[in-house]
Design a protein around this motif. Structure first.
Motif, PDB file in Angstrom:
ATOM      1  N   ASP A  11      17.907  47.882  52.829  1.00  0.00           N
ATOM      2  CA  ASP A  11      17.186  48.974  52.594  1.00  0.00           C
ATOM      3  C   ASP A  11      17.296  49.551  51.088  1.00  0.00           C
ATOM      4  O   ASP A  11      16.811  50.436  50.623  1.00  0.00           O
ATOM      5  N   ARG A  12      18.039  49.074  50.263  1.00  0.00           N
ATOM      6  CA  ARG A  12      18.514  49.141  48.992  1.00  0.00           C
ATOM      7  C   ARG A  12      19.510  50.024  48.953  1.00  0.00           C
ATOM      8  O   ARG A  12      19.719  50.571  47.663  1.00  0.00           O
ATOM      9  N   SER A  13      19.947  50.701  49.824  1.00  0.00           N
ATOM     10  CA  SER A  13      20.922  51.745  49.608  1.00  0.00           C
ATOM     11  C   SER A  13      22.360  51.226  49.129  1.00  0.00           C
ATOM     12  O   SER A  13      22.424  50.245  49.650  1.00  0.00           O
ATOM     13  N   LEU A  14      23.003  51.743  48.394  1.00  0.00           N
ATOM     14  CA  LEU A  14      24.496  51.329  48.036  1.00  0.00           C
ATOM     15  C   LEU A  14      25.408  51.405  49.226  1.00  0.00           C
ATOM     16  O   LEU A  14      25.520  52.200  49.885  1.00  0.00           O
ATOM     17  N   ARG A  15      25.825  50.259  49.381  1.00  0.00           N
ATOM     18  CA  ARG A  15      26.965  49.901  50.649  1.00  0.00           C
ATOM     19  C   ARG A  15      28.415  50.163  49.951  1.00  0.00           C
ATOM     20  O   ARG A  15      29.292  51.133  50.589  1.00  0.00           O
ATOM     21  N   GLY A  16      28.751  49.825  48.842  1.00  0.00           N
ATOM     22  CA  GLY A  16      30.091  49.830  48.218  1.00  0.00           C
ATOM     23  C   GLY A  16      30.160  49.509  46.971  1.00  0.00           C
ATOM     24  O   GLY A  16      29.332  48.772  46.034  1.00  0.00           O
ATOM     25  N   GLU A  17      31.280  50.038  46.196  1.00  0.00           N
ATOM     26  CA  GLU A  17      31.719  49.697  44.919  1.00  0.00           C
ATOM     27  C   GLU A  17      32.804  49.114  44.903  1.00  0.00           C
ATOM     28  O   GLU A  17      33.943  49.945  45.525  1.00  0.00           O
ATOM     29  N   THR A  18      33.560  48.117  44.306  1.00  0.00           N
ATOM     30  CA  THR A  18      34.669  47.497  44.368  1.00  0.00           C
ATOM     31  C   THR A  18      35.268  46.911  43.001  1.00  0.00           C
ATOM     32  O   THR A  18      34.763  46.276  42.260  1.00  0.00           O
ATOM     33  N   PRO A  19      36.290  47.786  42.204  1.00  0.00           N
ATOM     34  CA  PRO A  19      36.565  47.406  40.962  1.00  0.00           C
ATOM     35  C   PRO A  19      37.629  46.075  41.006  1.00  0.00           C
ATOM     36  O   PRO A  19      38.580  46.066  42.092  1.00  0.00           O
ATOM     37  N   TYR A  20      37.563  45.387  40.032  1.00  0.00           N
ATOM     38  CA  TYR A  20      38.400  44.153  40.174  1.00  0.00           C
ATOM     39  C   TYR A  20      38.869  43.903  38.714  1.00  0.00           C
ATOM     40  O   TYR A  20      38.369  43.865  37.573  1.00  0.00           O
ATOM     41  N   VAL A  21      40.122  43.459  38.661  1.00  0.00           N
ATOM     42  CA  VAL A  21      40.691  42.831  37.379  1.00  0.00           C
ATOM     43  C   VAL A  21      41.420  41.411  37.715  1.00  0.00           C
ATOM     44  O   VAL A  21      42.192  41.505  38.599  1.00  0.00           O
ATOM     45  N   ASP A  22      40.904  40.414  37.200  1.00  0.00           N
ATOM     46  CA  ASP A  22      41.458  39.245  37.260  1.00  0.00           C
ATOM     47  C   ASP A  22      41.394  38.856  39.009  1.00  0.00           C
ATOM     48  O   ASP A  22      42.317  38.277  39.399  1.00  0.00           O
ATOM     49  N   ASP A  31      41.755  40.518  41.603  1.00  0.00           N
ATOM     50  CA  ASP A  31      42.395  41.483  42.447  1.00  0.00           C
ATOM     51  C   ASP A  31      41.679  42.951  42.449  1.00  0.00           C
ATOM     52  O   ASP A  31      41.208  43.438  41.348  1.00  0.00           O
ATOM     53  N   ILE A  32      41.479  43.378  43.480  1.00  0.00           N
ATOM     54  CA  ILE A  32      40.982  44.804  43.474  1.00  0.00           C
ATOM     55  C   ILE A  32      42.008  45.841  42.757  1.00  0.00           C
ATOM     56  O   ILE A  32      43.231  45.910  43.270  1.00  0.00           O
ATOM     57  N   HIS A  33      41.376  46.519  41.809  1.00  0.00           N
ATOM     58  CA  HIS A  33      42.086  47.439  41.095  1.00  0.00           C
ATOM     59  C   HIS A  33      41.192  48.712  40.773  1.00  0.00           C
ATOM     60  O   HIS A  33      40.350  48.723  40.044  1.00  0.00           O
ATOM     61  N   GLY A  34      41.984  49.662  41.470  1.00  0.00           N
ATOM     62  CA  GLY A  34      41.205  50.952  41.197  1.00  0.00           C
ATOM     63  C   GLY A  34      40.588  51.704  42.390  1.00  0.00           C
ATOM     64  O   GLY A  34      41.002  51.295  43.362  1.00  0.00           O
ATOM     65  N   ILE A  35      39.613  52.565  42.249  1.00  0.00           N
ATOM     66  CA  ILE A  35      39.203  53.207  43.317  1.00  0.00           C
ATOM     67  C   ILE A  35      37.899  52.277  44.024  1.00  0.00           C
ATOM     68  O   ILE A  35      37.029  52.174  43.387  1.00  0.00           O
ATOM     69  N   ARG A  71      42.717  53.766  46.750  1.00  0.00           N
ATOM     70  CA  ARG A  71      43.049  53.463  45.321  1.00  0.00           C
ATOM     71  C   ARG A  71      43.961  52.297  45.658  1.00  0.00           C
ATOM     72  O   ARG A  71      45.086  52.081  46.266  1.00  0.00           O
ATOM     73  N   TRP A  72      43.656  51.237  44.787  1.00  0.00           N
ATOM     74  CA  TRP A  72      44.112  49.944  44.752  1.00  0.00           C
ATOM     75  C   TRP A  72      44.846  49.721  43.209  1.00  0.00           C
ATOM     76  O   TRP A  72      44.367  50.006  42.499  1.00  0.00           O
ATOM     77  N   GLU A  73      46.127  48.775  43.461  1.00  0.00           N
ATOM     78  CA  GLU A  73      46.601  48.269  42.217  1.00  0.00           C
ATOM     79  C   GLU A  73      46.889  46.969  42.281  1.00  0.00           C
ATOM     80  O   GLU A  73      47.846  46.395  42.997  1.00  0.00           O
ATOM     81  N   ARG A  74      46.273  46.000  41.583  1.00  0.00           N
ATOM     82  CA  ARG A  74      46.253  44.703  41.730  1.00  0.00           C
ATOM     83  C   ARG A  74      46.456  44.150  43.026  1.00  0.00           C
ATOM     84  O   ARG A  74      47.397  43.186  43.300  1.00  0.00           O
ATOM     85  N   GLY A  75      45.322  44.508  43.741  1.00  0.00           N
ATOM     86  CA  GLY A  75      45.097  43.915  45.178  1.00  0.00           C
ATOM     87  C   GLY A  75      46.028  44.521  46.237  1.00  0.00           C
ATOM     88  O   GLY A  75      46.002  44.013  47.282  1.00  0.00           O
ATOM     89  N   ILE A  76      46.817  45.758  45.946  1.00  0.00           N
ATOM     90  CA  ILE A  76      47.583  46.205  46.794  1.00  0.00           C
ATOM     91  C   ILE A  76      47.258  47.742  47.193  1.00  0.00           C
ATOM     92  O   ILE A  76      46.953  48.483  45.899  1.00  0.00           O
TER      93      ILE A  76
END
Length: 83
Positions: free
Chosen positions: A20-31, A33-37, A52-57
């Motif tokens: 329906d075009r509603s936003l399901r999720g936002e995932t920040p990546y660095v290289d 790896d999930i990194h951020g909120i 909150r993730w730091e380099r995949g953890i």
């Protein structure tokens, strides 16, 4: 959907939408790896979960919240839990 570098690693914020075009999720990546909120959203746009993730953890507890009907499989209506 999001950007990848020349090696195919995910970079920046990737977003996913429902049919329906509603936003399901936002995932920040660095290289790649999930990194951020990392956030997931209910169909009405309110936050369903956040962590909150730091380099995949996962570094902070993730909370899950639902006061309204939701299509998030980890929640039941009226549920509120922290992992």
């Amino acid at each position: 959907m999001g950007d990848s570098d020349e090696l195919g690693c995910r970079q920046g914020v990737w977003k996913a939408w429902r049919e329906d075009r509603s936003l399901r999720g936002e995932t920040p990546y660095v290289d790649h790896d999930i990194h951020g909120i990392n956030r997931r959203f209910h169909p009405d746009g309110s936050i369903a979960s956040e962590g909150r993730w730091e380099r995949g953890i996962l570094r902070d507890s993730t909370f899950f919240r639902s006061d309204k009907p939701t299509d998030e499989h980890t929640l039941r209506q009226g549920g509120d839990e922290t992992v």
